[in-house]
Write a protein that holds these residues in place. Structure first.
Motif, PDB file in Angstrom:
ATOM      1  N   MET A  63       0.834  -1.199   0.000  1.00 14.69           N
ATOM      2  CA  MET A  63       0.000   0.000   0.000  1.00 14.69           C
ATOM      3  C   MET A  63       0.872   1.254   0.000  1.00 14.69           C
ATOM      4  O   MET A  63       0.573   2.219  -0.709  1.00 14.69           O
ATOM      5  N   MET A  64       1.967   1.225   0.765  1.00 14.16           N
ATOM      6  CA  MET A  64       2.856   2.388   0.803  1.00 14.16           C
ATOM      7  C   MET A  64       3.511   2.580  -0.565  1.00 14.16           C
ATOM      8  O   MET A  64       3.643   3.708  -1.041  1.00 14.16           O
ATOM      9  N   GLU A  65       3.885   1.468  -1.194  1.00  5.45           N
ATOM     10  CA  GLU A  65       4.486   1.546  -2.535  1.00  5.45           C
ATOM     11  C   GLU A  65       3.483   2.107  -3.535  1.00  5.45           C
ATOM     12  O   GLU A  65       3.805   2.984  -4.334  1.00  5.45           O
ATOM     13  N   ILE A  66       2.254   1.619  -3.454  1.00  7.17           N
ATOM     14  CA  ILE A  66       1.192   2.104  -4.350  1.00  7.17           C
ATOM     15  C   ILE A  66       0.925   3.586  -4.085  1.00  7.17           C
ATOM     16  O   ILE A  66       0.748   4.376  -5.015  1.00  7.17           O
ATOM     17  N   GLU A  67       0.946   3.965  -2.804  1.00  5.71           N
ATOM     18  CA  GLU A  67       0.726   5.375  -2.453  1.00  5.71           C
ATOM     19  C   GLU A  67       1.831   6.252  -3.042  1.00  5.71           C
ATOM     20  O   GLU A  67       1.568   7.330  -3.571  1.00  5.71           O
ATOM     21  N   GLN A  68       3.095   5.764  -2.987  1.00 10.51           N
ATOM     22  CA  GLN A  68       4.203   6.513  -3.569  1.00 10.51           C
ATOM     23  C   GLN A  68       4.043   6.618  -5.083  1.00 10.51           C
ATOM     24  O   GLN A  68       4.274   7.671  -5.673  1.00 10.51           O
ATOM     25  N   GLN A  69       3.633   5.495  -5.707  1.00 15.25           N
ATOM     26  CA  GLN A  69       3.416   5.519  -7.155  1.00 15.25           C
ATOM     27  C   GLN A  69       2.286   6.476  -7.508  1.00 15.25           C
ATOM     28  O   GLN A  69       2.373   7.232  -8.485  1.00 15.25           O
ATOM     29  N   LEU A  70       1.237   6.449  -6.706  1.00 17.94           N
ATOM     30  CA  LEU A  70       0.109   7.348  -6.936  1.00 17.94           C
ATOM     31  C   LEU A  70       0.550   8.805  -6.795  1.00 17.94           C
ATOM     32  O   LEU A  70       0.194   9.655  -7.618  1.00 17.94           O
ATOM     33  N   SER A  71       1.349   9.077  -5.776  1.00 18.13           N
ATOM     34  CA  SER A  71       1.845  10.430  -5.566  1.00 18.13           C
ATOM     35  C   SER A  71       2.693  10.882  -6.760  1.00 18.13           C
ATOM     36  O   SER A  71       2.541  12.003  -7.245  1.00 18.13           O
ATOM     37  N   ALA A  72       3.568   9.983  -7.230  1.00 19.99           N
ATOM     38  CA  ALA A  72       4.397  10.317  -8.396  1.00 19.99           C
ATOM     39  C   ALA A  72       3.529  10.527  -9.628  1.00 19.99           C
ATOM     40  O   ALA A  72       3.761  11.445 -10.419  1.00 19.99           O
ATOM     41  N   THR A  73       2.518   9.689  -9.780  1.00 14.53           N
ATOM     42  CA  THR A  73       1.609   9.813 -10.929  1.00 14.53           C
ATOM     43  C   THR A  73       0.840  11.128 -10.863  1.00 14.53           C
ATOM     44  O   THR A  73       0.674  11.807 -11.886  1.00 14.53           O
ATOM     45  N   LEU A  74       0.398  11.497  -9.660  1.00 14.18           N
ATOM     46  CA  LEU A  74      -0.310  12.766  -9.499  1.00 14.18           C
ATOM     47  C   LEU A  74       0.604  13.951  -9.808  1.00 14.18           C
ATOM     48  O   LEU A  74       0.178  14.924 -10.429  1.00 14.18           O
ATOM     49  N   ALA A  75       1.872  13.846  -9.395  1.00 11.54           N
ATOM     50  CA  ALA A  75       2.826  14.920  -9.701  1.00 11.54           C
ATOM     51  C   ALA A  75       3.020  15.029 -11.209  1.00 11.54           C
ATOM     52  O   ALA A  75       3.051  16.133 -11.767  1.00 11.54           O
ATOM     53  N   THR A  76       3.131  13.883 -11.858  1.00 10.42           N
ATOM     54  CA  THR A  76       3.279  13.876 -13.320  1.00 10.42           C
ATOM     55  C   THR A  76       2.037  14.466 -13.977  1.00 10.42           C
ATOM     56  O   THR A  76       2.137  15.254 -14.921  1.00 10.42           O
ATOM     57  N   LEU A  77       0.879  14.080 -13.473  1.00 12.11           N
ATOM     58  CA  LEU A  77      -0.374  14.608 -14.007  1.00 12.11           C
ATOM     59  C   LEU A  77      -0.418  16.127 -13.846  1.00 12.11           C
ATOM     60  O   LEU A  77      -0.811  16.847 -14.776  1.00 12.11           O
ATOM     61  N   HIS A  78       0.024  16.611 -12.686  1.00 12.16           N
ATOM     62  CA  HIS A  78       0.042  18.062 -12.445  1.00 12.16           C
ATOM     63  C   HIS A  78       0.957  18.750 -13.460  1.00 12.16           C
ATOM     64  O   HIS A  78       0.597  19.795 -14.026  1.00 12.16           O
ATOM     65  N   LYS A  79       2.128  18.163 -13.706  1.00 14.79           N
ATOM     66  CA  LYS A  79       3.049  18.744 -14.693  1.00 14.79           C
ATOM     67  C   LYS A  79       2.423  18.726 -16.083  1.00 14.79           C
ATOM     68  O   LYS A  79       2.560  19.677 -16.849  1.00 14.79           O
ATOM     69  N   LEU A  80       1.749  17.625 -16.406  1.00 15.24           N
ATOM     70  CA  LEU A  80       1.088  17.544 -17.714  1.00 15.24           C
ATOM     71  C   LEU A  80      -0.007  18.589 -17.852  1.00 15.24           C
ATOM     72  O   LEU A  80      -0.179  19.191 -18.913  1.00 15.24           O
ATOM     73  N   GLU A  81      -0.752  18.804 -16.766  1.00 14.54           N
ATOM     74  CA  GLU A  81      -1.799  19.830 -16.802  1.00 14.54           C
ATOM     75  C   GLU A  81      -1.178  21.213 -17.013  1.00 14.54           C
ATOM     76  O   GLU A  81      -1.708  22.028 -17.772  1.00 14.54           O
ATOM     77  N   GLU A  82      -0.042  21.470 -16.333  1.00 17.26           N
ATOM     78  CA  GLU A  82       0.636  22.759 -16.521  1.00 17.26           C
ATOM     79  C   GLU A  82       1.109  22.902 -17.966  1.00 17.26           C
ATOM     80  O   GLU A  82       0.956  23.963 -18.572  1.00 17.26           O
TER      81      GLU A  82
END
Length: 140
Positions: free
Chosen positions: A55-74
Motif C-alpha cells: 500500500m505504501m508503494e502504491i501510495e508513492q506511485q500514486l503520488s508520483a503519478t499525481l505529480a506527473t499529471l500536475h506537470k502535464l496539466e501545466e
C-alpha cells in the motif's frame, strides 16, 4: 482384602493414568491447534505487513503519478495559452493581409482605370494623327 484393595487401587491408578493420558492428548491437540493459529496469525501479520508495504508503494506511485499529471496539466495549460496567442497572431496576420489585399486590389483597379484612360487617350491621338496624315497625303 488387601488384594482387592490393591486391585482397586491399581484399577484406579490405571484409570487415572488413562485420564491423564487423555488429558495430555487433549492438551497436545490444544497446543497443536494453538501452534497452527499462531502460524496463521504470523502469516496474516506478514501478509498485512506485505499489504502495508504494498500500500505504501502504491501510495508513492500514486503520488508520483499525481505529480506527473500536475506537470502535464501545466504543460497543457501552457500549450493552450501558446495556441491562443498563435491564433490571435494568425487572426491579426489574416486581417492585415486582407487589408493589404484590398489595398492592392484598389491600386490595381486604379492602375487598370488609368491604363484604360491612357489607352483611350492614345487611341484618340492615334486617330487624330491618322486623320492628319490622311489630310496631309490628300493635300499632297
Amino acid at each position: 482384602e488387601l488384594s482387592t484393595r490393591l486391585q482397586e487401587s491399581e484399577t484406579t491408578n490405571v484409570q487415572q493414568v488413562e485420564q491423564m493420558n487423555n488429558k495430555v492428548a487433549e492438551l497436545e491437540a490444544d497446543i497443536s491447534e494453538l501452534q497452527q493459529q499462531l502460524e496463521a496469525a504470523k502469516l496474516s501479520a506478514k501478509a498485512k505487513s506485505v499489504d502495508l508495504g504494498k500500500m505504501m508503494e502504491i501510495e508513492q506511485q500514486l503520488s508520483a503519478t499525481l505529480a506527473t499529471l500536475h506537470k502535464l496539466e501545466e504543460s497543457h495549460d501552457s500549450l493552450l495559452s501558446e495556441k491562443s496567442a498563435t491564433e490571435e497572431c494568425h487572426a491579426a496576420t489574416l486581417t492585415s493581409l486582407e487589408s493589404e489585399k484590398l489595398d492592392l486590389q484598389r491600386k490595381l483597379n486604379e492602375s487598370i482605370t488609368a491604363a484604360s484612360e491612357q489607352r483611350i487617350a492614345l487611341t484618340d491621338q492615334l486617330d487624330e494623327a491618322t486623320k492628319k496624315i490622311a489630310t496631309l497625303e490628300q493635300e499632297k
